[in-house]
Design an enzyme around this catalytic site. Sequence first.
Site, PDB file in Angstrom:
ATOM      1  NE  ARG A 292     -25.964   3.749  13.947  1.00  0.00           N
ATOM      2  CZ  ARG A 292     -25.002   3.123  13.275  1.00  0.00           C
ATOM      3  NH1 ARG A 292     -23.891   3.744  12.961  1.00  0.00           N
ATOM      4  NH2 ARG A 292     -25.157   1.884  12.901  1.00  0.00           N
TER       5      ARG A 292
ATOM      6  CB  SER B 162     -20.896  25.942   9.053  1.00  0.00           C
ATOM      7  OG  SER B 162     -20.331  24.660   8.930  1.00  0.00           O
TER       8      SER B 162
ATOM      9  NE  ARG C 276     -26.679  21.800   5.607  1.00  0.00           N
ATOM     10  CZ  ARG C 276     -25.635  21.810   6.438  1.00  0.00           C
ATOM     11  NH1 ARG C 276     -25.756  21.322   7.658  1.00  0.00           N
ATOM     12  NH2 ARG C 276     -24.473  22.319   6.068  1.00  0.00           N
TER      13      ARG C 276
ATOM     14  NE  ARG D 227     -16.222  27.044  14.096  1.00  0.00           N
ATOM     15  CZ  ARG D 227     -14.906  27.236  14.082  1.00  0.00           C
ATOM     16  NH1 ARG D 227     -14.351  28.018  13.176  1.00  0.00           N
ATOM     17  NH2 ARG D 227     -14.137  26.631  14.962  1.00  0.00           N
TER      18      ARG D 227
ATOM     19  NE  ARG E  34     -22.645  24.624  16.812  1.00  0.00           N
ATOM     20  CZ  ARG E  34     -21.938  25.447  16.064  1.00  0.00           C
ATOM     21  NH1 ARG E  34     -22.202  25.539  14.777  1.00  0.00           N
ATOM     22  NH2 ARG E  34     -20.998  26.187  16.583  1.00  0.00           N
TER      23      ARG E  34
ATOM     24  N   GLY F 291     -26.035  19.677  11.855  1.00  0.00           N
ATOM     25  CA  GLY F 291     -25.238  18.471  11.639  1.00  0.00           C
ATOM     26  C   GLY F 291     -24.773  17.860  12.954  1.00  0.00           C
TER      27      GLY F 291
ATOM     28  CB  SER G 176     -17.477  28.177   9.083  1.00  0.00           C
ATOM     29  OG  SER G 176     -17.351  27.251   8.021  1.00  0.00           O
ATOM     30  CG  ASP G 177     -14.539  27.456   5.404  1.00  0.00           C
ATOM     31  OD1 ASP G 177     -15.630  27.152   5.913  1.00  0.00           O
ATOM     32  OD2 ASP G 177     -14.071  26.848   4.421  1.00  0.00           O
TER      33      ASP G 177
HETATM   34  N1  ADE Z   1     -18.758  23.561   5.578  1.00  0.00           N
HETATM   35  C1  ADE Z   1     -18.107  24.622   6.065  1.00  0.00           C
HETATM   36  N2  ADE Z   1     -17.019  24.892   5.334  1.00  0.00           N
HETATM   37  C2  ADE Z   1     -16.998  23.963   4.344  1.00  0.00           C
HETATM   38  C3  ADE Z   1     -16.142  23.711   3.285  1.00  0.00           C
HETATM   39  N3  ADE Z   1     -15.068  24.483   3.102  1.00  0.00           N
HETATM   40  N4  ADE Z   1     -16.403  22.668   2.485  1.00  0.00           N
HETATM   41  C4  ADE Z   1     -17.473  21.900   2.703  1.00  0.00           C
HETATM   42  N5  ADE Z   1     -18.331  22.086   3.693  1.00  0.00           N
HETATM   43  C5  ADE Z   1     -18.102  23.108   4.501  1.00  0.00           C
END
Ligand code: ADE
Length: 234
Positions: free
Chosen positions: A43, A90, A87, A217, A24, A20, A203-204
């Site tokens: 852009r 995260s 793709r 990350r 990166r 994205g 990531s979460d």
């Molecule tokens: N990408 C990483 N974490 C996300 C989340 N909580 N919601 C949507 N896209 C994400």
Amino acid sequence: MSTHIAAASGEIAETVLLPGDPLRAEWIAKTYLDDVTCYSQVRNMLGFTGTYRGERISVQGTGMGQPSISIYVHELLAEYGAKTLVRVGSCGGLLADVAIRDLVVGISAATDSSMNALRFEGFHYAPTADFSLVRAYVEKAEAAGARYHVGQIFSTDVFYHDRPELRDRLTQYGVLAVEMEAAALYTLAAKFDARAMAVCTVSDNLVTGEETSADERERTFAEMVELALDAVSA
Ligand code: ADE
């Protein structure tokens, strides 16, 4: 040159990795590819082509969300002849055991976006990854001893959701993780008879509330990309 990508015909490889974040894309190209050229800075959505173990590979930033990735993926497929799109992003885990730093391979992608509702007026299309790519990625992840999950993901248009009950429903129905792009990628790849897959690092986690640090990350992103490069060049 297409509307949003400033490459000449032939400057983009048939295989393209899609982070994205354009920075990166630059990091992947400069870290892993040889003989790198930057083919587009329109852009600031950078795109690069180089070689990985002798094979031509491009890396194109896509931005966040389905409208943004759709623009780049459409032009890669319709104007530049891309055939394999991966793709590398995260996601947020929706199941407790889809833990931070794990890898998620989206074999299908449900969505709350209206994009496919408009495209397929009257029925609900099921955006699906290419099985040969999924199999190749899983083989590499297995060999590397990585923690990974394969299953359905959810491509949302709304990062800051105010409907926690919807998130709970996805968890109840076994959806692994939420991200924001895969459904559009899979749909467009199908339209243009190309192969696509989305792999994400967690990531979460929306159930446990855990989050990765910036350092983590970066490390898990590198591992995911290395496996993707190995899978597409196998
Ligand atoms: N990408 C990483 N974490 C996300 C989340 N909580 N919601 C949507 N896209 C994400």
